[in-house]
Each structure stands twice: as C-alpha cells, then as structure tokens.
Write an enzyme that holds these catalytic residues in place. Structure first.
Site, PDB file in Angstrom:
ATOM      1  N   PRO A  77       0.795  -1.209   0.000  1.00 59.44           N
ATOM      2  CA  PRO A  77       0.000   0.000   0.000  1.00 59.44           C
ATOM      3  C   PRO A  77       0.833   1.267   0.000  1.00 59.44           C
ATOM      4  CG  PRO A  77       0.064  -0.959   2.182  1.00 59.44           C
ATOM      5  CD  PRO A  77       1.112  -1.611   1.371  1.00 59.44           C
ATOM      6  N   GLU A  78       0.284   2.265  -0.621  1.00 63.11           N
ATOM      7  CA  GLU A  78       0.836   3.613  -0.537  1.00 63.11           C
ATOM      8  C   GLU A  78      -0.152   4.447   0.278  1.00 63.11           C
ATOM      9  OE1 GLU A  78       2.203   4.966  -4.422  1.00 63.11           O
ATOM     10  OE2 GLU A  78       2.261   2.907  -5.130  1.00 63.11           O
TER      11      GLU A  78
ATOM     12  N   ARG B  46      18.257  20.297  -4.029  1.00 64.76           N
ATOM     13  CA  ARG B  46      18.915  18.995  -4.139  1.00 64.76           C
ATOM     14  C   ARG B  46      19.262  18.693  -5.592  1.00 64.76           C
ATOM     15  NH1 ARG B  46      16.389  15.333   0.494  1.00 64.76           N
ATOM     16  NH2 ARG B  46      15.328  16.977   1.644  1.00 64.76           N
TER      17      ARG B  46
END
Length: 286
Positions: free
Chosen positions: A2-3, A170
């Site tokens: 699951p997310e 980043r």
DNA sequence: CACGTCACCTGCGTGC
DNA sequence: TGCACGCAGGTGACGT
C-alpha cells in the site's frame, strides 16, 4: 503493497471497528514482525490497552492506545507499516490462523481490562503479510519511528513554494526523490509514476532543473492523484482485494506499450533505482 | 551528498 | 510436470 491512499482507506475502514475496544491478548506468530519491543514485552504491554484512535502518518497506521496516566501521561502507540504485502482485517467468531497471519490481536467490544465475559463477542485484528516485510512497533515515543519523515502531501505545510525550494536545493532524479520518504511522505511506485505523468515531468529529470511553474504542476499533480486514489478507496492489485478500484484508472503505471491517455504515444518502461518506471516519452520530456 | 547494489521474503505467471 | 527466471504497491544497509 500500500501507498498513502491504500493506508488511508484501511485506517478509515478500521477506525469505527477498533475505537473503544480493548486488546485482550496478542498472538505473535512471526516474531520478526515486531520491530519493537520483544514479543514478550509486546504481549505484556499491549494487554488491557484500550484503543483511542486510528490514524495515519505517511504509510504508517498509527493506533493510539490508553494514555498511561491521566491527563498528561504518555500514550502507547501501535504503529504498523504494511510494506509490500501486508494487510489488516477484522474477523470475528471462531477464527483459525491463516497461512500468512503474522500477528493476531484479540479484542473485547468495550473497555474491560480483565477481558472475557459470558456472551461477550470477541473480535480479532489480524495482520497478514505474505512476504514478511511488514513491521509493527509498540512505543510511547512515535518520533523515534516517524521523526525523519517528510511532510504529508495533503497537509497545509506541503505548498508549491515549499516543493520548489526543496526540489532545487537537491540534485536528485525526480522519481527516486519522490519515493524518498524523508523528502515527501506517502508516495510509492504507483502514485509517483501517475503524478509525474500528470505533471508532464520526466522521471529522470534533475530536481534542481525544475522551474517554479513545473514545481507547481507537480505539487498539484501529487495531490490530485492521491486524492483520486483515496476517493476510489485505493488500488486493488494482487490477490488482496480491498474494494478499491483505482487500478482501473492508472494513466501509465503497468501500462507499458499501451497508448498514453493524453497523446496516444506508447508508454515506455524503464528501471530506476530497481523500480519499474512508466512514462510517456512524448508528454514527459527531459 | 548522490547513486548503485544487495538483502529481506513468498508466490505467481511465463517460457522452455 | 518441472524448473528457472523475472516480477511484485517498500525500505534499510552497504559501498563508491
């Protein structure tokens, strides 16, 4: 498995079933499911605890138990991460443990630390996890487990401006960066591919090359796909069917060779950081 | 710091 | 039928 949307769906399903119930005992069927504490301490500490709330942080379920001391006492939390194949189900009646059940909590229907009464119907919270990657924590210090997570993408502190600043500060490829739970918490392989497609951004594009406009698009896309996932009760793949149907509405995930829903170009599959990555080579340019 | 690789696990579909 | 292989919604520990 699951997310964020799947875990949110599970939390919403379990909440009305669990809140107010007492945990009578824990059957630890695979010891390494417990990240902490030991099985012995786990059983001792969880016995008699009353479930106060069922929440979610990122892909973790957060089940708050009885505060230790009123009113300022610290509360235990049962934190559960389903990883790839975990699932949580409520059962009742005469149950027998199934093959991949790793932890079974016996529940009484009301606060009754001493448990079983005549005619009291017990229910069970069963943690089933084929691949044994899932983990459970029982702790009074959730920061130790959740402390490094990035912002919740559906919360107010996840803003386009925040995302833009975070991206350009980043040097990372977008896909691995979005999967990094310390960057944003809750996205997994499916929703990342879906969000990048919706935002028309190439999964390998460098985060510091993203414009403000593109960061806004990505911000909106992330929220859009997560909200759609939740609205559809998550995606149901594998044998574990949870009633969600977002899998029928994927734009690119798992659709290698099929037509992009936007432009008709064949969807491509590449591997990024050992993960399958699906995108439209026409819509999503580097 | 960024990135690649492996490890952790089991089961299923595919092709020989 | 057997068997090898690739694949699976995740993450953490390494090495370069």
């Amino acid at each position: 498995m699951p997310e964020l949307p799947e875990v949110e769906t599970i939390a919403r399903t379990l909440r009305p079933e669990l809140v107010g119930k007492t945990i009578l005992e824990a059957d630890v069927r695979w010891a390494r499911t417990l990240a902490m504490p030991s099985a012995k301490k786990f059983r001792e500490q969880i016995q008699g605890q009353v479930i106060q709330s069922v929440g979610r942080r990122a892909k973790f379920l957060n089940i708050q138990l009885t505060p230790l001391r009123e009113p300022q006492g610290r509360a235990y939390h049962l934190l559960i991460h389903l990883r790839m194949s975990g699932d949580l189900v409520i059962k009742d009646g005469k149950i027998k443990a199934e093959k991949h059940d790793r932890l079974i909590l016996t529940l009484a229907p009301f606060p009754s630390p001493h448990g079983r009464g005549v005619g009291v119907k017990e229910t069970y919270l069963v943690f089933n996890d084929t691949r044994k990657f899932g983990r459970v924590w029982l702790t009074d210090n959730i920061e130790k487990v959740l402390g490094k997570l990035g912002p919740e993408p559906l919360s107010d502190d996840f803003t386009p401006q925040w995302l833009y600043n975070a991206l350009v500060s980043r040097h990372r490829q977008l896909k691995p960066l979005l999967l990094d739970q310390t960057f944003i918490a809750g996205l997994g392989n499916i929703y990342t591919d879906e969000a990048l497609h919706t935002a028309k951004l190439h999964p390998l594009k460098s985060s510091n090359s993203v414009t403000k406009r593109q960061a806004e698009r990505l911000h909106d896309a992330i929220r859009e796909v997560l909200r759609e996932g939740i609205r559809r009760n998550g995606a149901s793949i594998d044998r574990v069917y949870r009633g969600g149907d977002f899998q029928n509405h994927f734009r690119v995930y798992g659709r290698t060779g099929e037509k992009c829903p936007v432009c008709g170009t064949k969807i491509k599959r590449i591997v990024v950081g050992q993960r399958s990555t699906h995108f439209c080579p026409n819509c999503q340019r580097k």
